[in-house]
Design a protein around this motif. Sequence first.
Motif: not given
Length: 497
Positions: A71, A307, A311, A314, A449, A452, A456
């Motif tokens: 991210s 956002a 993902q 990710t 990000q 994020n 995450v």
Amino acid sequence: MSTLNKQKIVDSVPQKGFFGHPKGLFTLFFTEFWERFSYYGMRAILVYYMYYSVSEGGLGLSEQTALAIMSIYGSLVYMSGVIGGWLADRVFGTSKALFYGGILIMIGHILLSLPGSVTMLFVSMVFIVIGTGMLKPNVSSVVGDMYSPEDTRRDAGFSIFYMGINLGAFLSPLIIGKVQADVGFHAGFAIAAVGMLLGLIVFVVTKKKTLGLAGTYVPNPLSAAEKKKVIGIVAAVAIVLGVVLGITIPNGMFTLNVFINLVGIFGVTIPTIYFVVMYRSKKTTDVERSRLIAYIPLFIASVMFWAIQEQGSTILASYADKRTDLNFAGFDIAPAMFQSLNPLFIIVLAPVFAWMWVKMGNRQPSVPQKFSLSLLFAGLSFLVILLPAYFGGTDTLVNPLWLVLSYFIVVLGELLLSPVGLSATTKLAPAAFSAQTMSLWFLSSAAAQALNAQLVRFYTPENEMMYFGSIGVAAIVLSLLLFMISPKIQVFMKGIR
């Protein structure tokens, strides 16, 4: 640069030859095709490379750390575009900036293709981040240089160019994902390096005959005094940074978590500074200040959307690897191949959306309403992906069609936000800050990000329903709020629809 000189540059470009467009569009189409091929191919397998065990060819980092690094990587790529644009405007010109950027990207991919360590990973990232920041914004600028403002082919030219971006992004995860699964990570990264090399070859071999003078001029070159000042500032920053890192890293004060948090802070503060400077500037009129206020909720909505969308490389990449049944209808699927879904759906659906807006004319939703709908789709894409765990639990493999559906739904939102946001940014930007406002738009992805990188950390297969549900519901709530205040935003837009 004077209007006359700009017109000379436009006139120097061969005006037909690539589907009725300037021949230079061929050069830029395939340069960007191969650059996106290399970048998205590398990105499709990078997160796996970080968290796969050493015995599997990876670096053996924890999954949460790998997802956070991924991210932050994406955030820095978008932030670096500000530096790349400045270098093109003040030092190199766009043509040289994108060439040097391509060289740096290729070096980064070569480093990844060599067996190495976490340190080598970070060094390669530095090359790719700076290189992408120099190449990506400037190649689009050169496309614009080939057309006069009155040329009716301009929008169509950008559409053809955009197709090159998505074709590269579609093909590379399929090819590099398969190579990684069959041969190994370093072979996949080597193909990404070759892809960037091919893009550079196309650019160097064809640019003189096809681009003419487009991208060769420096719009606002540094004076001799300014050069000395910039060199002094860069040298001072480098020395201070070197001293700080030299002290903090050995003493364990500057850790990866500290760096992630710093990028998160920059992701919020840099756009805030942009807004404040533009709003308070004497060059900004009262009407433009009103439009800037209207732009703030759109910017926040964009951060929330990206956002979720980002993902896909990710959290959903990890989901594809660990939670998805990769043997479907007798075929073995490499998890990286799911990264091809987003550009595939964009290629298929973008013409449909373009036709729909033309067909609806003045009856189409306003800009804030389109943004609210994009958030609705983004939220739904996360609610969809929690359903398999709800029906079957978190300890069974999921039908890959659930993942396909989630990617499809978020693309519907992307087509409501991404092109609309670019168009709205050019319309709402203060005249004195048109370029900076476009940089601000891309910073919404950087901020997303950076956010994020914090989010995450909370994802695990055991709490995936809570994770997807919380973020999905938050997006839908923000969508409803934005829809309700859309009429008020429209008033602040002062006639811009």
